[in-house]
Design a protein around this motif. Structure first.
Motif: not given
Length: 447
Positions: A152-156, A287-295, A280-285
């Motif tokens: 779920s994304m606020k900007s969708s 988190r899902l990839s397991g690497d917060p630094n990849s945002a 917003e998608s960058a932050d979710h991706l």
């Protein structure tokens, strides 16, 4: 006088005899005293034998017992009570004073009094590596499976409470009690709580995706009468096409109007709406990839927009006012040119580093030909087949023949799995700065 002398001599002899006897007794006394003392001195520095210690200890114990008994007897006369002195102060036993021959005193170290730490089992391999100048084994990303999920994304696209830019009137233009809804161009009313309240986005990350390599984010706008799970994932198999292409690509598919004959763009109508969605998608991706630094990597990754059928409207407005049109490296329309030709032509003309593909059936043939004419008038070369590679500036229109239905167009257009075909051709072009990883994913080339 003559008689006196013998008497004095006799007394002198008697005195000398008594004195000598006294001296002998004194010497015997000294000897009897010094001999035991000398024996004791001789034994100094030597450990007493266990037998001697036992004898002495037993004598001491007996003496102590006698003394204690006397004290107890006296105490019993003075103190009334049931408990006795022995109950309060039991006499020490021999084993409490001296260890036996088979015992020894336990030696203590200072470490014995420090806090104890739990002993951890030692693994087969130490959890560290010793620094070395020798070549190290290259990093190998741990294996994982495809990740397909709903976020779920606020900007969708929805819910949306703004205006419809076509009429500049509120999008939710119908009310019934507490319910609000939208009357579509066809005259049908769709209620906000049923059709325009789903903020979820279908996210797909292939098993071979590597954020450290050049990649692309595919944004898929589905058509009318669709849901993310039933249609985009299962029927149109968009996530599977992404994986099977072998491209270093991931998928974002926002839910538009839920299972309705409506192409409304929602928040993507708003200036900067598409930019907010990608941020917003960058932050979710990450988190899902397991690497917060990849945002940051996701926030700068190139974008390819795919619009199918009614998805043409959010595609056109995202290119026109989305705020990140320079990140868009490609646009793919699948039987989707139902309008907004000026917006598509403007993006193609101003972004010659990207590519544009429009495949169409007889339902949209007239508008596709009109768009081709507009581009040729601008001096832009147009190809009408998908035989060649996709390069920066490529503009391709592909007409599909009879037997190709609009409903199945996402899986059967000019070829099976057209989205996969686009990604394969795109990834084979180094100048698009995108990486195909099929060489490290053997299953991709065999599918």
């Amino acid at each position: 006088m003559v008689g006196a002398v013998p008497k004095l001599r006799a007394d002198g002899r008697a005195g000398r005899t008594a004195s000598g006897r006294h001296n002998r007794l004194l010497r015997l006394g000294l000897i009897s005293t010094l001999v035991p003392l000398s024996l004791m001195l001789v034994q100094c520095g030597q450990a007493p034998s266990p037998a001697a210690l036992a004898t002495n200890a037993q004598a001491n114990v007996q003496a102590n017992v006698q003394g204690i008994n006397q004290v107890v007897a006296k105490s019993n006369r003075q103190v009334a009570g049931d408990d006795t002195f022995e109950d309060r102060f039991p006499a020490p036993q021999f084993r409490e004073r001296f260890p036996s021959a088979s015992e020894s005193f336990l030696q203590r170290q200072m470490s014995d009094f420090s806090p104890k730490r739990a002993v951890q089992p030692q693994p087969d391999q130490a959890p560290y590596k010793v620094a070395s100048l020798e070549p190290q084994v290259p990093y190998k990303r741990p294996a994982r499976e495809d990740l397909t999920t709903l976020v779920s994304m606020k900007s969708s696209a929805f819910p949306y409470f703004g205006n419809n830019p076509a009429s500049d009137a509120p999008f939710l233009n119908i009310s019934k009690g507490d319910r609000r809804g939208h009357r579509s161009y066809s005259g049908r009313v769709y209620w906000q709580d049923e059709t325009y309240s789903d903020s979820r986005v279908l996210v797909h990350v292939p098993e071979h995706f590597d954020v450290r390599k050049p990649g692309v984010i595919v944004v898929f706008f589905h058509g009318n009468g669709a849901t993310l799970e039933r249609d985009v994932r299962d029927r149109q198999m968009v996530p599977k096409q992404i994986t099977d292409s072998g491209a270093n690509a991931i998928l974002l598919a926002p839910q538009m109007a839920v299972d309705a004959a409506d192409s409304s763009a929602g928040k993507f109508w708003q200036p900067g709406g598409f930019k907010r969605f990608m941020a917003e998608s960058a932050d979710h991706l990450a988190r899902l990839s397991g690497d917060p630094n990849s945002a940051r990597a996701f926030a700068n990754m190139p974008i390819v927009i795919v619009g199918y059928s009614g998805g043409f409207l959010p595609t056109a407005w995202s290119l026109e006012v989305g705020g990140v049109s320079d990140r868009v490296r490609g646009v793919v329309l699948l039987d989707a040119v139902y309008g907004e030709m000026d917006k598509f032509a403007s993006w193609i003309e101003s972004h010659r580093s990207g590519f544009f593909v429009s495949a169409y059936t007889r339902y949209t043939a007239r508008r596709d030909r009109e768009l081709m004419s507009m581009l040729r008038q601008k001096g832009i070369s147009v190809a009408e087949d998908m035989d060649g590679p996709l390069r920066p500036g490529s503009v391709v229109f592909v007409e599909t023949g009879e037997g190709i239905t609009h409903r199945d167009y996402v899986t059967h257009a000019w070829t099976r799995d057209p989205l996969k075909d686009v990604l394969v051709k795109m990834s084979a072009t180094p100048s698009l700065a995108l990486t195909r990883v099929a060489s490290t994913n053997p299953s991709a080339s065999s599918r």
